[in-house]
Write a protein that holds these residues in place. Structure first.
Motif, PDB file in Angstrom:
ATOM      1  N   UNK A  99      -1.616  -4.150  -0.102  1.00 11.17           N
ATOM      2  CA  UNK A  99      -0.233  -3.832  -0.479  1.00 11.17           C
ATOM      3  C   UNK A  99      -0.134  -2.470  -1.132  1.00 11.17           C
ATOM      4  N   UNK A 100      -1.113  -2.149  -1.965  1.00  9.25           N
ATOM      5  CA  UNK A 100      -1.095  -0.865  -2.677  1.00  9.25           C
ATOM      6  C   UNK A 100      -1.252   0.295  -1.717  1.00  9.25           C
ATOM      7  N   UNK A 101      -2.168   0.186  -0.773  1.00 11.36           N
ATOM      8  CA  UNK A 101      -2.395   1.299   0.163  1.00 11.36           C
ATOM      9  C   UNK A 101      -1.213   1.433   1.123  1.00 11.36           C
ATOM     10  N   UNK A 102      -0.591   0.317   1.499  1.00  9.87           N
ATOM     11  CA  UNK A 102       0.612   0.361   2.343  1.00  9.87           C
ATOM     12  C   UNK A 102       1.764   0.996   1.564  1.00  9.87           C
ATOM     13  N   UNK A 103       1.908   0.611   0.318  1.00  9.74           N
ATOM     14  CA  UNK A 103       2.970   1.191  -0.517  1.00  9.74           C
ATOM     15  C   UNK A 103       2.770   2.691  -0.702  1.00  9.74           C
ATOM     16  N   UNK A 134       8.471  -5.197   1.900  1.00  6.45           N
ATOM     17  CA  UNK A 134       9.467  -4.190   1.534  1.00  6.45           C
ATOM     18  C   UNK A 134       8.990  -2.779   1.854  1.00  6.45           C
ATOM     19  N   UNK A 135       7.669  -2.537   1.798  1.00  4.43           N
ATOM     20  CA  UNK A 135       7.143  -1.190   2.017  1.00  4.43           C
ATOM     21  C   UNK A 135       7.191  -0.764   3.492  1.00  4.43           C
ATOM     22  N   UNK A 136       6.705  -1.584   4.449  1.00  6.96           N
ATOM     23  CA  UNK A 136       6.874  -1.176   5.849  1.00  6.96           C
ATOM     24  C   UNK A 136       8.333  -1.155   6.298  1.00  6.96           C
ATOM     25  N   UNK A 137       9.164  -2.060   5.759  1.00  4.99           N
ATOM     26  CA  UNK A 137      10.588  -2.022   6.116  1.00  4.99           C
ATOM     27  C   UNK A 137      11.238  -0.725   5.629  1.00  4.99           C
TER      28      UNK A 137
END
Length: 549
Positions: A99-103, A134-137
């Motif tokens: 999640x952190x790396x995606x964010x 929420x980050x990829x969206x």
């Protein structure tokens, strides 16, 4: 107890951690090398800390690696490429690290890479949670990338996370900002999560695309109109330059929203609207009354429009003006205007002792995404008020800096400030985002026992989400029984999601019944229960439940 007692003789700094070790959180939290991260201000310092972490063996724990990656990927002093170099060396990163790396990529100059890493996460066999999407969206909204957004939408449905309020709103927002308004409306229509936030997302999408008739029709369908929904439709007309219609809605809102205990306030503001329109020579007091009235009623875009008209009139703003307009900047993400106001304050009110000004600046920068600027304002604020500490603690929690948020609380109490209920909402939110179960318990207990603060629904919501995600269902149930208010759909939904993650069929059935009673038309609950049955191999029950939605 016998096995754990020898660890008490070791200090954190003298302990070398071996590969695959899993030391207690308290031991890691107090390790000097990790404590340095909260004070790190440059990537050069970070590399020195990283070397020390390797020397002590901390790099053998995912907790320490997650903190390094979090700093590099999200911190204003970090470096995403360095975060990637650490990430690529980790065997089986956990969901928090993914999640952190995606964010981090969603915040970068190439936000579409957030989607790439989301796909890598799936290929690695790691299941996303409600914080992931929420980050990829957001990235799909920025690029734009509607096709990829639709594919991720299917994963949300498969996991039964469309019942999560945050995911649901992010999905509507993604479609609306990509001008795929029919898809945004379809998501909205098929869900029972029709709160003010989802209404606002869709109405704003219609209005920004120029579809004011559709925006108004949707507005007319709202069973109960609150301030946020009124704000959405008024802002849409104001943004389209139709200020006459916007004002008409504004006046209608004042009449409809007048309550016995608010009648004086609403009546005064309505009267002020009429008086203001008839004033030829408007002074600073009249401008401030109107701007403050719009902000107080959450009509932030109208407040900004009026502030710009005030500037054009050559009337000089004062501290009262900025205390009214900064919350509007914060809620609308108007960072450029916020920076201009900050520069104006520094130039013209540098000797002011009004502690509300720096607090409003901290809140504005944090909500606009510039946590580095918020920290700079906070560090330079003299004297500080409890409100400024709360704003900074909540801002850090909002941006995922749990350690910094908790450390700031310690500094606050050491300086003699006594926390209030708002302080603990920020602290518990930080613990919830970071999965710090034991720390969250301690703060919750401290809030009640030491500071005599009665928990409110937001405190309970954070704690129930925190412990249920950790599989501590007995503790979540005990918290719900102790609530003075009844749990709402959001709390039951988060508990049902935790039952799915941990495969707790019996509790999942009970929780689902409560959720169905509160929200019988919410299909997300049925999907989650169906997935719980499927995970337990009860395929007939899974199929029957899925068909019932």
């Amino acid at each position: 107890m016998l096995f754990s007692s020898p660890s008490l003789v070791f200090s954190p700094s003298s302990l070398h951690l071996l590969p695959s070790s899993d030391p207690p959180y308290k031991l890691l939290k107090n390790h000097p090398s990790l404590s340095l991260l909260s004070k790190c201000k440059s990537i050069e310092n970070l590399k020195q800390i990283h070397s020390q972490i390797i020397k002590t063996g901390l790099h053998n724990t995912q907790f320490a690696l997650s903190k390094l990656i979090e700093f590099c990927a999200i911190s204003p002093f970090g470096d995403l490429s360095y975060a990637l170099s650490i990430f690529e060396l980790i065997d089986d990163p956990n969901v928090f690290i993914w999640n952190t790396i995606i964010r981090g990529h969603s915040l970068s100059y190439s936000p579409i890479l957030a989607v790439t890493f989301y796909v890598r996460m799936l290929h690695a066999g790691v299941e996303p949670n409600s914080y992931t999407f929420s980050f990829p969206f957001e990235s799909c909204a920025l690029v734009p990338a509607t096709h990829e957004g639709r594919q991720i939408h299917t994963h949300v449905l498969k996991l039964g996370l469309d019942s999560d309020a945050f995911v649901h709103t992010s999905l509507i927002n993604m479609y609306a900002r990509n001008v795929e308004l029919s898809d945004a409306r379809l998501v909205f229509d098929k869900s029972s999560l029709r709160d003010a936030v989802s209404f606002t997302a869709l109405i704003t999408g219609y209005a920004s695309g120029g579809y004011l008739d559709d925006a108004q029709r949707l507005f007319d369908e709202i069973p109960v109109r609150d301030v946020v929904s009124w704000n959405a439709i008024i802002a849409g007309y104001a943004q389209s330059g139709k200020f006459g219609e916007a004002l008409a809605f504004f006046q209608e809102m004042l009449r409809e929203k007048a309550q016995p205990n608010e009648s004086t306030m609403c009546g005064d503001l309505e009267k002020a609207c009429g008086l203001f329109d008839g004033i030829c020579q408007r002074d600073r007091i009249s401008w401030n009354v109107m701007i403050g009235g719009y902000t107080h009623m959450s009509h932030y875009k109208e407040a900004l429009v009026l502030f710009r008209k005030m500037q054009q009139s050559n009337e000089e703003p004062n501290e009262v003006t900025f205390l009214s307009i900064l919350p509007a900047c914060a809620n609308l993400g108007a960072l450029d205007l916020g920076k201009w106001i900050h520069a104006y304050i520094d130039k013209n009110f540098s000797k002011s002792t009004n502690t509300s000004l720096p607090t409003s600046l901290i809140d504005m920068y944090a909500k606009c995404g510039n946590i580095k600027a918020a920290l700079q304002v906070f560090d330079s604020a003299k004297p500080r008020s409890l409100a400024s500490w709360n704003a900074m603690i909540s801002g850090l929690a909002m941006h995922g800096h749990a350690d910094m948020s908790l450390r700031l609380f310690s500094e606050m109490t050491e300086e003699g400030y006594e926390p209030d209920d708002i302080t603990f909402v920020g602290l518990l939110a930080a613990c919830s985002h970071a999965g710090l179960v034991e720390v969250g318990r301690q703060y919750f207990d401290t809030m009640i026992r030491k500071y005599k603060i009665s928990p409110k629904v937001h405190h309970y919501g954070c704690m129930i989400d925190l412990v249920s995600r950790a599989g501590l269902f007995d503790e979540a149930e005990a918290l719900m029984k102790n609530m003075e208010m009844k749990p709402d759909g959001a709390i039951w939904g988060s508990l049902l999601q935790a039952c799915r993650v941990h495969g707790n069929v019996e509790l999942g059935e009970f929780v689902a019944r409560q959720l169905f009673e509160l929200e019988p038309k919410n299909p997300g609950g049925y999907v989650l229960l169906s997935n719980i049955y499927a995970g337990a191999g009860r395929w007939i029950c899974s199929k029957t439940t899925n068909q019932a939605k």
